[in-house]
Design an enzyme around this catalytic site. Structure first.
Site, PDB file in Angstrom:
ATOM      1  CG  ASP A   1     -13.635  -7.480   0.540  1.00 21.48           C
ATOM      2  OD1 ASP A   1     -13.554  -6.636   1.466  1.00 21.48           O
ATOM      3  OD2 ASP A   1     -13.908  -7.175  -0.628  1.00 21.48           O
TER       4      ASP A   1
ATOM      5  CE  LYS B   1       2.055 -18.389  -1.563  1.00 25.78           C
ATOM      6  NZ  LYS B   1       1.230 -19.622  -1.637  1.00 25.78           N
TER       7      LYS B   1
ATOM      8  CG  ASP C   1      -1.882 -20.512  -0.472  1.00 28.10           C
ATOM      9  OD1 ASP C   1      -1.448 -20.411   0.689  1.00 28.10           O
ATOM     10  OD2 ASP C   1      -1.276 -21.140  -1.370  1.00 28.10           O
TER      11      ASP C   1
ATOM     12  CG  ASP D   1      -7.981  -4.980   0.697  1.00 21.49           C
ATOM     13  OD1 ASP D   1      -9.000  -4.464   1.182  1.00 21.49           O
ATOM     14  OD2 ASP D   1      -7.814  -5.133  -0.531  1.00 21.49           O
TER      15      ASP D   1
ATOM     16  CE1 TYR E   1      -3.338  -2.868   0.488  1.00 17.60           C
ATOM     17  CE2 TYR E   1      -4.604  -0.830   0.488  1.00 17.60           C
ATOM     18  CZ  TYR E   1      -4.548  -2.198   0.345  1.00 17.60           C
ATOM     19  OH  TYR E   1      -5.691  -2.895   0.064  1.00 17.60           O
TER      20      TYR E   1
HETATM   21  C1  IPM Z   1     -10.646  -1.401   2.534  1.00 16.19           C
HETATM   22  C2  IPM Z   1     -10.758  -0.875   1.127  1.00 16.19           C
HETATM   23  C3  IPM Z   1      -9.573   0.023   0.830  1.00 16.19           C
HETATM   24  C4  IPM Z   1      -8.307  -0.789   0.975  1.00 16.19           C
HETATM   25  C5  IPM Z   1      -9.635   0.709  -0.550  1.00 16.19           C
HETATM   26  C6  IPM Z   1     -10.907   1.491  -0.741  1.00 16.19           C
HETATM   27  C7  IPM Z   1      -8.418   1.566  -0.806  1.00 16.19           C
HETATM   28  O1  IPM Z   1     -10.837  -1.923   0.213  1.00 16.19           O
HETATM   29  O2  IPM Z   1     -10.637  -0.580   3.481  1.00 16.19           O
HETATM   30  O3  IPM Z   1     -10.584  -2.623   2.724  1.00 16.19           O
HETATM   31  O4  IPM Z   1      -7.868  -1.431   0.011  1.00 16.19           O
HETATM   32  O5  IPM Z   1      -7.744  -0.797   2.070  1.00 16.19           O
HETATM   33 MN    MN Z   2     -10.898  -3.873   1.141  1.00 17.14          MN
END
Ligand code: IPM
Ligand code: MN
Length: 324
Positions: free
Chosen positions: A231, A170, A203, A227, A119
């Site tokens: 999700d 990893k 993974d 990140d 990042y």
């Molecule tokens: C998150 C989002 C951000 C990230 C994006 C919007 C830059 O996906 O907070 O998880 O990648 O950190």
């Molecule tokens: Mn994210």
């Protein structure tokens, strides 16, 4: 409050409604930032605005990003700039839910390093758009950054009932960064004899999130792995509409920032359709950080039973449940 773009302002409005209904007398100031503001007058996050932020206790953010602005401009210029400049080095994302195919709930927390890794934006491009294009994108990992993140995760694990911490990386491929993470993990572990530790490659962790999420208590990982994994964490814990997060500066030298994991969802913006629960639960994390733990616990309890309806219906129903 930085409502931001898309559904951001709709969901943060419900979050503040619930905070007030929980009896916390909070003063707010709206900052008009995000893609729409940028398109209007060019401001993403000026030095002047950034200088103002430390006079607040915390920041509640909705979501940023609009299809009218190229990817990365607002994300890097606003969201990542705040994470880096306010030194919000911990991204804490709790997950509670029953994963598809399971019959009992899991409960784990991901601690994502929030100021380093890929990042940082190390790298560059040459001869863009030609057959000779070159693009490099590095990952920056410092001993200080890795160690402070690991120490936070160990302290959190030590404070929890199971006292279990899993490092996710990893190390079999990313041997330089992985080596630093793994060595530091074992060194810090020596300070926490009561914490049991484990290691998973990222993974494999994806398989376990789906097939065996109960194995996890606290997970600590690098910025990009965190990140992606969070999700998936949302997807196996009732959906991204419930996933909350805290961007923390644990040393409190700058305000921490609280935001739902989801994005600005431009396709449903302005339709009173977005689920505000992730923003409401993010506000509960904010109250934890401000020491209002009783109100935070009541908000979490109020969100436990699903509510259906519009954005404002859901906010109203949860606000009614948290009332003293
Ligand atoms: C998150 C989002 C951000 C990230 C994006 C919007 C830059 O996906 O907070 O998880 O990648 O950190
Ligand atoms: Mn994210």
């Amino acid at each position: 409050m930085i409502g931001g773009d898309g559904i951001g302002p709709e969901v943060t409005a419900e979050a503040i409604k619930v905070v007030r209904a929980a009896g916390v007398d909070i003063d707010t100031t709206d900052f008009d930032l995000g893609g729409s503001r940028y398109l209007r007058d060019g401001e993403i996050l000026s030095d002047g605005t950034l200088d103002e932020l430390p006079s607040y206790d915390c920041i509640l953010l909705g979501a940023v990003g609009t299809p009218d602005v190229p990817p990365g401009v607002i994300e890097r210029g606003l969201l990542l700039k705040m994470r880096f400049d306010l030194d919000l080095y911990i991204n804490q994302r709790p997950f509670v839910g029953t994963a598809p195919g399971h019959d009992r709930p899991h409960e784990f927390v991901v601690i994502r390093e929030n100021t380093e890794g890929p990042y940082v934006g190390e790298g560059g491009a040459l001869r863009v758009g030609t057959p000779h294009e070159v693009a490099t994108q590095g990952s920056v990992n410092t001993r200080l950054g890795v160690e402070r993140c690991l120490r936070y995760a160990f302290e959190l694990a030590d404070s929890r009932e199971r006292k279990h911490l899993t490092l996710v990386h990893k190390t079999n491929v990313l041997t330089f960064a992985g080596g630093l993470w793994e060595r530091t993990f074992h060194e810090v572990a020596a300070e926490f004899p009561d914490v049991d530790t484990a290691y998973n490659h990222v993974d494999a962790a994806c398989i376990y999130f789906v097939q065996d999420p109960h194995r996890y208590d606290v997970i600590v990982t690098d910025n990009l792995f965190g990140d992606i994994l969070t999700d998936l964490g949302g997807a196996v814990s009732g959906g991204i509409g419930l996933a909350s997060s805290a961007n923390l500066n644990p040393t409190r030298t700058a305000p921490s920032m609280f935001e739902p994991v989801h994005g600005s969802a431009p396709d449903i913006a302005g339709q009173n359709k977005a689920n505000p629960t992730a923003a409401i639960l993010s506000a509960a994390l904010m109250l934890d950080f401000l020491g209002e733990t009783d109100a935070a616990d009541r908000i979490r309890a109020a969100c436990a039973d699903p509510v259906s309806g519009t954005t404002t219906d859901v906010g109203d129903a949860i606000a009614a449940r948290v009332g003293n």
